[in-house]
Design a protein around this motif. Structure first.
Motif, PDB file in Angstrom:
ATOM      1  N   ILE A 112     102.523  93.598  29.505  1.00 35.01           N
ATOM      2  CA  ILE A 112     103.057  94.573  28.543  1.00 35.01           C
ATOM      3  C   ILE A 112     104.517  94.261  28.224  1.00 35.01           C
ATOM      4  N   GLU A 146      97.713  90.855  20.714  1.00 37.51           N
ATOM      5  CA  GLU A 146      98.389  92.026  21.281  1.00 37.51           C
ATOM      6  C   GLU A 146      97.447  93.225  21.277  1.00 37.51           C
ATOM      7  N   GLN A 147      96.733  93.429  20.170  1.00 40.68           N
ATOM      8  CA  GLN A 147      95.803  94.550  20.080  1.00 40.68           C
ATOM      9  C   GLN A 147      94.690  94.424  21.120  1.00 40.68           C
ATOM     10  N   GLN A 150      96.120  95.132  24.641  1.00 42.03           N
ATOM     11  CA  GLN A 150      96.385  96.556  24.858  1.00 42.03           C
ATOM     12  C   GLN A 150      95.088  97.336  25.056  1.00 42.03           C
ATOM     13  N   GLN A 151      94.056  97.008  24.281  1.00 41.76           N
ATOM     14  CA  GLN A 151      92.761  97.683  24.448  1.00 41.76           C
ATOM     15  C   GLN A 151      92.158  97.363  25.814  1.00 41.76           C
ATOM     16  N   TYR A 154      94.048  99.208  28.478  1.00 41.82           N
ATOM     17  CA  TYR A 154      93.734 100.638  28.395  1.00 41.82           C
ATOM     18  C   TYR A 154      92.378 100.942  29.024  1.00 41.82           C
TER      19      TYR A 154
END
Length: 184
Positions: A112, A146-147, A150-151, A154
Motif C-alpha cells: 500500500i 493498483e485497482q 487494492q481489491q 480488501y
C-alpha cells in the motif's frame, strides 16, 4: 460462472475464496505486472517521451512487485493449502495462526505504501498527450494493477483472513498503521 458475474465474496467458504482469489487476483496481478516490467526493461531506454520520473517509477514498481510476488507465492504454496486442508479435516475450526497474519499484514502495508509512492511519481496516473502509446499503456496498466491490488488486499483483510483466524485475534486496519510502516 459467467466471466462478468458479480461475486459475493461473503457467501464463499474460505477454501472457495482461496480458489477465487487465485484466479481473480493472483493471476491477473502477475500478468499485469509482467506487462509493466516488460515496458520498463525493453522499451524504456528507447522512449524519449517518457518523463524523467520513469526511472524512479521502475525502482518503486520493482520493489512493490517483489513484495507482492513473495506474498502471492507464500499464499499459493503454503497458506492456501493450509486453509483448504483445514476445511476438509477440521470442520469449523480456525486454521491460521495470528503470527502468519501479522506477516501478511506487514506485506500488505508495504504494498500500500509503495502504491501511494507510485501514484505520487506518476502524477496520479494522468496521461500526457506527448507520451508514446507504449508508455501510456504502461501507466494505464499501473493504474489497473493498483485497482487489482487494492481489491485483493480488501478481500483478504476483510473476508478471507478474518474467517480463518482464531476468535479474538486483533486485526489491525491499514488506516491505523499506514504512517508507521517503512518500505525498506
Amino acid at each position: 460462472m459467467h466471466p462478468y458475474a458479480i461475486i459475493n465474496f461473503h457467501e464463499l467458504t474460505p477454501a472457495a475464496l482461496c480458489d477465487v482469489i487465485t484466479s481473480k487476483f493472483h493471476q491477473p496481478i502477475e500478468h499485469t505486472a509482467e506487462e509493466i516490467m516488460a515496458w520498463f526493461n525493453l522499451e524504456r531506454q528507447d522512449d524519449p517521451s517518457a518523463p524523467a520520473t520513469a526511472d524512479l517509477q521502475q525502482l518503486l514498481f520493482a520493489k512493490m512487485q517483489t513484495e507482492f510476488t513473495q506474498l502471492l507465492r507464500k499464499e499459493t504454496s503454503i497458506i492456501f493449502p493450509v486453509i483448504r486442508n483445514a476445511a476438509i479435516h477440521n470442520k469449523g475450526q480456525k486454521s491460521l495462526q495470528p503470527a502468519v497474519y501479522d506477516s501478511i499484514q506487514q506485506s500488505f502495508q508495504k504494498i500500500i505504501l509503495l502504491l501511494q509512492k507510485l501514484r505520487q511519481v506518476t502524477g496520479n496516473y494522468l496521461l500526457q498527450g506527448h507520451w508514446s502509446a507504449a508508455y501510456k499503456i504502461c501507466i494505464s496498466d499501473m493504474y489497473s494493477l493498483e485497482q487489482l491490488l487494492q481489491q485483493w488486499i480488501y478481500v483478504e483483510q476483510n473476508i478471507l483472513y478474518p474467517a480463518v483466524l482464531p476468535a479474538n485475534t486483533i486485526v489491525i486496519r491499514q488506516e491505523e498503521i499506514i504512517n508507521t510502516v517503512s518500505i525498506d
